[in-house]
Structure formats: structure tokens, C-alpha cells
Design a protein around this motif. Structure first.
Motif, PDB file in Angstrom:
ATOM      1  N   SER A  57     -15.359   1.933  -1.201  1.00 57.06           N
ATOM      2  CA  SER A  57     -15.733   0.615  -1.782  1.00 57.06           C
ATOM      3  C   SER A  57     -14.583  -0.203  -2.127  1.00 57.06           C
ATOM      4  O   SER A  57     -14.331  -1.310  -1.855  1.00 57.06           O
ATOM      5  CB  SER A  57     -16.724   0.565  -2.825  1.00 57.06           C
ATOM      6  N   ASP A  58     -13.674   0.418  -2.792  1.00 59.69           N
ATOM      7  CA  ASP A  58     -12.063   0.047  -3.118  1.00 59.69           C
ATOM      8  C   ASP A  58     -11.494  -0.510  -1.924  1.00 59.69           C
ATOM      9  O   ASP A  58     -10.831  -1.426  -1.660  1.00 59.69           O
ATOM     10  CB  ASP A  58     -11.286   1.155  -3.755  1.00 59.69           C
ATOM     11  N   VAL A  59     -11.469   0.267  -0.654  1.00 59.99           N
ATOM     12  CA  VAL A  59     -10.803   0.036   0.445  1.00 59.99           C
ATOM     13  C   VAL A  59     -11.575  -1.253   1.287  1.00 59.99           C
ATOM     14  O   VAL A  59     -10.889  -2.264   1.575  1.00 59.99           O
ATOM     15  CB  VAL A  59     -11.081   0.930   1.751  1.00 59.99           C
ATOM     16  N   ARG A  79      -8.139   2.926  10.111  1.00 57.53           N
ATOM     17  CA  ARG A  79      -8.505   1.750   9.429  1.00 57.53           C
ATOM     18  C   ARG A  79      -9.704   1.771   9.487  1.00 57.53           C
ATOM     19  O   ARG A  79     -10.480   2.198  10.547  1.00 57.53           O
ATOM     20  CB  ARG A  79      -7.734   0.700   9.805  1.00 57.53           C
ATOM     21  N   THR A  81      -2.540   8.562  -1.644  1.00 59.16           N
ATOM     22  CA  THR A  81      -3.462   7.783  -2.632  1.00 59.16           C
ATOM     23  C   THR A  81      -5.032   8.228  -2.287  1.00 59.16           C
ATOM     24  O   THR A  81      -5.183   8.084  -1.165  1.00 59.16           O
ATOM     25  CB  THR A  81      -3.284   6.508  -2.880  1.00 59.16           C
ATOM     26  N   LYS A 117     -15.083   6.460 -12.420  1.00 57.35           N
ATOM     27  CA  LYS A 117     -14.771   6.113 -11.032  1.00 57.35           C
ATOM     28  C   LYS A 117     -13.868   7.131 -10.498  1.00 57.35           C
ATOM     29  O   LYS A 117     -13.052   6.976  -9.476  1.00 57.35           O
ATOM     30  CB  LYS A 117     -13.624   4.954 -11.187  1.00 57.35           C
ATOM     31  N   HIS A 158       0.806  -1.158  -0.174  1.00 57.15           N
ATOM     32  CA  HIS A 158       0.188   0.103   0.110  1.00 57.15           C
ATOM     33  C   HIS A 158       0.706   1.136   0.072  1.00 57.15           C
ATOM     34  O   HIS A 158       1.953   1.188   0.572  1.00 57.15           O
ATOM     35  CB  HIS A 158      -0.876   0.207   1.266  1.00 57.15           C
ATOM     36  N   ALA A 185      -8.535   7.361  -2.165  1.00 54.09           N
ATOM     37  CA  ALA A 185      -9.222   6.024  -2.424  1.00 54.09           C
ATOM     38  C   ALA A 185     -10.629   6.254  -2.120  1.00 54.09           C
ATOM     39  O   ALA A 185     -11.193   6.906  -1.639  1.00 54.09           O
ATOM     40  CB  ALA A 185      -8.520   5.206  -1.205  1.00 54.09           C
ATOM     41  N   ARG A 198     -13.088  -3.791  -0.564  1.00 51.07           N
ATOM     42  CA  ARG A 198     -12.443  -4.885  -1.353  1.00 51.07           C
ATOM     43  C   ARG A 198     -11.147  -5.260  -1.134  1.00 51.07           C
ATOM     44  O   ARG A 198     -10.934  -6.276  -1.099  1.00 51.07           O
ATOM     45  CB  ARG A 198     -12.997  -4.552  -2.708  1.00 51.07           C
ATOM     46  N   SER A 199     -10.218  -4.483  -0.917  1.00 48.92           N
ATOM     47  CA  SER A 199      -8.805  -4.764  -0.854  1.00 48.92           C
ATOM     48  C   SER A 199      -8.446  -4.930   0.514  1.00 48.92           C
ATOM     49  O   SER A 199      -7.229  -5.570   0.548  1.00 48.92           O
ATOM     50  CB  SER A 199      -7.905  -3.432  -1.532  1.00 48.92           C
ATOM     51  N   ASP A 200      -8.868  -4.296   1.588  1.00 46.12           N
ATOM     52  CA  ASP A 200      -8.253  -4.386   2.979  1.00 46.12           C
ATOM     53  C   ASP A 200      -9.135  -5.306   3.965  1.00 46.12           C
ATOM     54  O   ASP A 200     -10.216  -5.146   3.830  1.00 46.12           O
ATOM     55  CB  ASP A 200      -8.133  -2.950   3.583  1.00 46.12           C
ATOM     56  N   ARG A 220      -3.690   6.350   2.366  1.00 45.13           N
ATOM     57  CA  ARG A 220      -4.656   6.574   1.677  1.00 45.13           C
ATOM     58  C   ARG A 220      -5.767   7.323   2.385  1.00 45.13           C
ATOM     59  O   ARG A 220      -6.020   7.507   3.620  1.00 45.13           O
ATOM     60  CB  ARG A 220      -5.215   5.195   1.471  1.00 45.13           C
TER      61      ARG A 220
END
Length: 729
Positions: free
Chosen positions: A256-258, A163, A251, A77, A2, A253, A260-262, A6
């Protein structure tokens, strides 16, 4: 790996149901449009955007091109569209069925209009209740954003707020992001560099740290001074430029991306809470001050600093305790919600009307009129009026959905406002009256079904913590929004206008004053109450006939220690737009001579505006609806509002002792705050017929008051007819 940090940037744009078109257009031109224009010039800046349902519908009607641009940015996006309850309700206030219905309806609207997928939602005012988790999950919500204040109150240290987390109820889970209170206060009020330095600090503490800014979009252009700061002085341009210049370690962010990825930080159960300031505003004024001082003391004392996260105020729901008017709206809303729920399980005559009722119910749940803090909220009559308009609209639609007859009358008793005491609802196809026997036998709601207006959407004048600043005066008082700035006084002489009510400003309030009490004494509150009827408890009974209902309220009380019985009979007939009020005093001693005044309030009819005035029996204009009148031997007075097409008329009979009524009128004006500063707001107009009461041979005194409410065309026709009769035509 990462990036160092973010940055999740979430904006919430909102305008309440019932707000003025010009106000919303001004916000669009000063904030929503220029922000979007600048954002499109910086494609590397990615944000999540929540646009509330009432604002989205306004945009669709007035600026559909703006929504088209949102759809394009969502497809690219650069923007993630955030859902929520359609009308921006406080979800903790609603039954589960309405929470789920509001969210599903708005997500469907957004996905259809903007051709995007909505997975997250904005929680209105971040008012959280753990029972909401399962409902949000049922509605399809995967994540939401609250304040870091919620997480700290649950015991999480600052180091674990970089987080997102999971929360759970009834076996259902959603992700929750902690929005930074620090960033709320520095964006856009401090230098953009300060935000960059804060992000640098987070990056130094943990690789891949998450920083979340979530706040009102209106602070970029609508809040005082922010249009100049953000756009004319270039704050937002510099801020976006700094974020782009530091892309090697920052970055942008999307939530929804967070998700999905974290992986989440863990599972946490958050307490009932809101942002810090809201928990303070929910307290009574003295408690607000004490709470703020306790928090400041804990911060400054090294031995108590660890306690700071646990020093918070009250529950948002207790705004209904602070402001009984909020509870009245809530109780009225629940009547409609429960009726809608019952009808959904039965055969529906008119399905279109049923859907209209559901839509109006949701609009009547818009949160802004149910509370008060830094913004006008419940103090703004047009917001209260809008809530009642939607709830009355819903009731009218439910009548059609049920196939109710064209003409009817009914009286029903129940504990409508959740105080363990019985209220009475007396209604027909024109009028809906709500009576509280236990509180002075008052009439506390008077709905006009045709005009969809509650004549008793009043507001009592009460102490507010910020009144201390009003008393300090212009040039010294501090802004409640930004204490580093001086407060704005929108009207002169506000300190002299502060006045508090000792009883509810409703109708059928029964006062006994000194015989020589003057109009000025009454309006200023100097006149002393000599009886125990204005706030005392009345016994209630209902007399029913097929086309006529009567609620009889009676109390054995005293005036100056003299015992007597006061009864008032409120009668309504099917098809009628007139309420008949029969007053009777009994058990009066021969030498009884007292001053009775019966208070009526009329709200939502503004003062000092054209097309709104008092008129006498001959139709003569007696002045605007904030005029102080002291009318002698007057049997008739009308309040006229051309804008709402309302004429409310009080007609008093000659009393049994031959006495004629006098009438006092005066305005109820509150001193309150909004984002624009301290201001004076007209809340209602008092009309108070009064008599010197002496008994007849049987020890009684009585009078009949007729309160008629018609449209102006009907009223004009009646006046013309009366003039013809008087002239012998």
C-alpha cells in the motif's frame, strides 16, 4: 530519491475448509508461529501477510493470541494485512455477486478483528480473469498481486516487471504487482545470498526498482525439509540478517505504501492465466508433458527464446473438464448460489437461516478440492466431503429460510451440470438424489441431509502425468515439487496399484459380464463389459404423486448383440429414508442367460479404520470397508460408519426367476501425489449385487433393491426389532 531497490515480501498462509485439526496445528507449530516469533525479533523486516479465512477462523478458535500479535504488528506498520475471498475461492469460478460478497465479508472480518485497514487482496492460486477487475474494485480492493508470468504472457519484457501496473475492466481500475517466479524458486531453497544478488542486479538496472516475492507461507516450515532449513539450520535468520545489513540500498516496502508513493508503470490488460505450473496441471497428462517440453525447447533454442513467455498451458476452469467430479461440485455450488440469489429478492421467513446459508455457501467455494497439482487437492476425500457438507448445510438452511414444510418430496429436471443434457433431482427432507440419464442413468450424488454427507463424492481413477515417476519406483523417481530431489513413496507397491477406470465410479451403473466372471476379475478391471448400458444414454420420465415421486429410466440396448430393454424405477416417498430401485429387463429371448451386476459406490467412509465395517443381516462384522468380499446368495449388506453416524443398507428381493443376489465388494484406491510424496488413497467402496438373469414366460426379469440410510441408533433399533420378529417374540 528512492533507495536502489525496494523489496515487497508477501506471504500467503492457508488451510482449506475441512482440513484435519492436527494438520493445521502442526502447520502452526512448524511454520506460522516460529515465523512470527522470528519476525518480531527483526522490526526492520516489513512484510505483507495474507491469512486465509478458514485459517483465521481456526486461529481465532485455537490460538487467538496469534491474531492479537498480528494486530499489534499491523498497528506498528511492520505487517500489512492482506484481504481476499473469505474462504479462499478461485474468484474466476464464481459469479460476480459471490466474488464481491466473499471479499467484502472477509475484509470486514479482518478490519474488525485486527483493527486495521485492508486495501489489497490475495488472489487464490493467482487464477486471473480480466472480468474480475471491476468486481474487485467494487468490493473496495485497491491492489493485488499476480505472477510475473501473467505480465510476460501479456507481452511485457523483464525490464518492465520491476514496478506495479494498473489494469482495467468496465471502467474500473486496480493496481497489480508482478510477483517474481525467480524469487519463488530461490526462497528458501537457495542460499540467502542468491536473493541479495538478484536484488543487486535489479538495483543496477534501474534506480528505485521494485522486487516482489509472493508465495505460500507453508514453504517456511511445512513443506518437506523446510522446517529444518528455515529454523533449525537458520536460513530465515540469515536471510533477515542480510536484508538488515543491506538497508542502505534495500528497503522493505509494504504494497500500500508503494501504491501511495509511486506512479504505475502504465495500464496493462492481463490474459486469463495463473502461475506457470498451474497452467500445465490444468492440461491432460500427455499435453502437460508436451507443454513442458515445448517450453524447454524454446528456452534452449536462441531462435525461439523470445517465444518462451507465450508458451503456457490451459485454463484453470478446465480442471472441471479433467475431473468431472470438480464440475459436479461446481454445479452443486451454483445451484445453492442461484437459490440464495433468488431468495434474496423474496420474503425471507428466517433471516438467521438465510445468513447461515450464505456463510456455508462461501465455505463450500473453498478452492482446494476443485483442482489437483503438486498438492492433494481433489484427490483428498476429506476436502471433497467438506465442500459437500457446506453445500448441504446451506440447502438445509435455505429450507428453513423459505419456511419449507417438515415433510415433502419433489422431482425436478434441469441441465444442472452445464452439458446441454438433462439431469433429474429427486429429493425429500432426508435424502437428495441426483441422476444423469445420459450417462448410464447413473446416480451421481446421494446427499444425506441430516448427516450433511454426500455418499457419492467419489473420484474416478485416471492417468496422471506423474504416474510415469511412480512406475520408475523409489530411489529413482524425482519429486514433482523439487525435481532435484528424490520423490517420497508413502506406501509400498504403488506401481502395482495404478489402475484406470473406464466408466464413472457412481451408483446404479448397470454392467453385464461373462457368466463366469469372478470377484477378482471385477475388482482388477479384467472383466469385459458385454453390454452397452454402463455408459449408454437412458430416457427419463417422472411420475408424480403428492407424497411419492418416481423417476423412470429406460434404455433399449444390447448384451452380446442381443437386443433388450432395461428399465429402472427410482422411487422416493415423503418422510422416507429409503430409496426403492425397481429393475426390469424386457424382450429377452427364451435362451437368454447373462450376468447382470449393478454397481453402487459409497464414499467418505474410510477403510482400515475402527468403527467402520460391513455387517450382514444378523449384524455380524464382515471386515473393514476396504475388504474384498464375495458373498453368495446374499440379500442384505450394510456399511456402517460410527464416526459419521451412518448405516447404509442394501436389501435385494428374490429375483423373478427365483434367483438370489450374490454381492461383491472391493475398494477404489487411487495413486496420487501431495507435497509429502506419492500415496495410496481410499476413494470409495464398491458394493455390487449380481445375478444370473434368465427370463420368465413373458420374456422378462425383475428385481427390487431397497437402499436405506439411517443413523446408527435407528439402525440398531431396527435390527433388534428384526431379531425379535425372527425369534417369534
Amino acid at each position: 530519491m528512492h533507495p536502489a531497490v525496494r523489496f515487497v515480501f508477501v506471504l500467503h498462509d492457508h488451510q482449506p475448509v475441512g482440513n484435519f485439526h492436527g494438520v493445521v496445528e502442526d502447520a502452526y507449530q512448524k511454520s506460522y508461529l516460529p515465523f512470527l516469533d522470528l519476525l518480531q525479533q527483526h522490526p526492520a523486516i516489513r512484510i505483507a501477510l495474507h491469512t486465509s479465512g478458514p485459517l483465521a477462523e481456526w486461529l481465532e478458535s485455537n490460538h487467538p493470541e496469534y491474531l492479537d500479535r498480528l494486530a499489534s504488528l499491523a498497528a506498528a506498520k511492520q505487517i500489512e494485512i492482506v484481504g481476499g475471498g473469505f474462504s479462499e475461492p478461485i474468484l474466476a469460478m464464481l459469479p460476480s455477486r459471490d466474488r464481491i460478497g466473499q471479499i467484502r465479508q472477509y475484509n470486514h472480518w479482518l478490519e474488525q478483528r485486527l483493527q486495521t485497514t485492508v486495501t489489497g487482496m490475495w488472489v487464490a492460486e493467482r487464477v486471473w480473469d480480466s472480468s474480475m477487475t471491476a468486481d474487485l474494485a467494487t468490493a473496495g480492493v485497491e491492489w493485488t498481486i499476480l505472477d510475473d508470468f501473467h505480465f510476460k504472457a501479456a507481452g511485457l519484457p523483464n525490464e518492465e516487471l520491476d514496478r506495479y501496473w494498473i489494469t482495467e475492466s468496465d471502467g474500473r481500475t486496480i493496481g497489480v504487482f508482478p510477483g517474481s517466479e525467480h524469487l519463488r524458486y530461490v526462497i528458501p531453497f537457495a542460499s540467502p545470498d542468491e536473493t541479495i544478488e538478484h536484488l543487486r542486479f535489479l538495483a543496477s538496472r534501474r534506480q528505485g526498482a521494485l522486487a516482489v516475492f509472493s508465495d505460500d507461507g507453508e514453504k517456511f516450515g511445512v513443506w518437506p525439509g523446510t522446517h529444518k532449513t528455515c529454523f533449525q539450520d537458520g536460513w530465515l535468520q540469515r536471510f533477515f540478517g542480510l536484508l538488515e545489513a543491506n538497508q542502505d540500498w534495500i528497503t522493505m516496502a509494504l504494497p500500500s505504501d508503494v501504491i501511495r508513493s509511486d506512479p504505475p508503470g502504465g495500464t496493462i490488460w492481463l490474459p486469463e492465466c495463473s502461475y506457470r505450473e498451474m497452467t500445465e496441471w490444468a492440461l491432460q497428462p500427455e499435453q502437460q508433458v508436451a507443454c513442458v517440453k515445448a517450453r524447454q525447447n524454446a528456452k534452449s533454442d536462441p531462435n525461439q527464446s523470445l517465444l518462451v513467455p507465450f508458451v503456457r498451458g490451459g485454463s484453470w476452469k478446465n480442471f472441471r473438464y479433467r475431473y468431472p467430479e470438480a464440475n459436479e461440485m461446481y454445479a452443486r455450488m451454483m445451484v445453492v448460489s442461484n437459490r440464495l440469489a433468488r431468495l434474496s429478492e423474496q420474503s425471507i421467513t428466517d433471516k438467521t437461516a438465510y445468513q447461515q446459508a450464505a456463510t456455508s455457501l462461501y465455505r463450500g467455494q473453498c478452492n482446494c478440492a476443485y483442482w489437483h497439482g503438486a498438492f492433494g487437492g481433489i484427490y483428498l476425500p476429506h476436502l471433497r466431503n467438506a465442500v459437500y457438507k457446506e453445500l448441504i448445510t446451506a440447502e438445509n438452511a435455505l429450507d428453513r429460510a423459505e419456511g419449507r414444510p417438515a415433510t415433502w418430496v419433489e422431482a425436478v429436471s434441469s441441465d444442472y451440470d452445464f452439458d446441454s443434457k438433462t439431469e433429474v433431482r429427486l429429493s425429500n427432507e432426508h435424502i437428495d438424489l441426483w441422476l444423469a440419464p445420459s450417462v448410464g442413468g447413473m446416480l451421481y450424488e446421494f446427499d444425506l441431509r441430516k448427516q450433511r454427507h454426500n455418499l457419492l463424492a467419489t473420484l474416478d481413477r485416471r492417468q496422471e502425468a506423474y504416474h510415469d515417476q511412480v512406475l520408475v519406483g523409489p530411489g529413482e523417481a524425482r519429486s514433482i515439487i523439487d525435481p532435484s530431489q528424490l520423490a517420497t513413496f508413502k506406501h509400498e507397491g504403488l506401481a502395482e496399484k495404478i489402475q484406470y477406470d473406464e466408466y464413472r465410479r457412481k451408483s446404479c451403473i448397470d454392467h453385464f459380464f461373462d457368466v463366469d466372471a469372478s470377484a477378482a476379475d471385477i475388482a482388477s478391471g479384467r472383466a469385459l463389459e458385454r453390454g452397452d448400458f454402463a455408459t449408454g444414454s437412458y430416457e427419463a420420465s417422472i411420475r408424480r404423486n403428492p407424497d411419492r415421486m418416481q423417476v423412470l429410466l429406460s434404455r433399449k440396448g444390447n448384451v452380446w448383440g442381443i437386443p433388450l430393454t432395461l428399465s429402472k424405477a427410482i422411487t422416493l416417498s415423503a418422510g422416507s429414508d429409503t430409496v426403492e430401485l425397481g429393475y426390469r429387463l424386457e424382450d429377452l429371448p427364451d435362451n437368454f442367460c447373462q450376468h447382470l451386476a449393478i454397481e453402487f459406490n459409497f464414499s467418505g467412509l474410510p477403510s482400515r479404520t475402527t468403527g467402520r465395517c460391513f455387517r450382514n443381516k444378523d449384524g455380524l462384522d464382515l471386515g473393514h470397508l476396504g475388504t474384498h468380499l464375495d458373498l453368495k446368495e446374499t440379500s442384505h449388506l450394510s456399511l456402517e460408519d460410527n464416526w459419521l453416524n451412518i448405516q447404509a443398507t442394501l436389501d435385494c428381493s428374490v429375483a423373478s426367476n427365483g434367483g438370489h443376489a450374490g454381492m461383491w465388494t472391493f475398494p477404489i484406491e487411487s495413486v496420487s501425489q501431495s507435497e509429502g510424496g506419492f500415496e495410496l488413497i481410499h476413494q470409495s467402496t464398491v458394493v455390487m449385487p449380481h445375478w444370473i438373469v434368465t427370463p420368465d414366460a413373458s420374456g422378462c426379469w425383475q428385481v427390487v433393491i431397497k437402499l436405506s440410510v439411517t443413523g446408527l441408533a435407528e439402525a440398531t433399533e431396527s435390527l433388534d426389532q428384526a431379531k425379535k420378529i425372527s425369534a417369534g417374540i
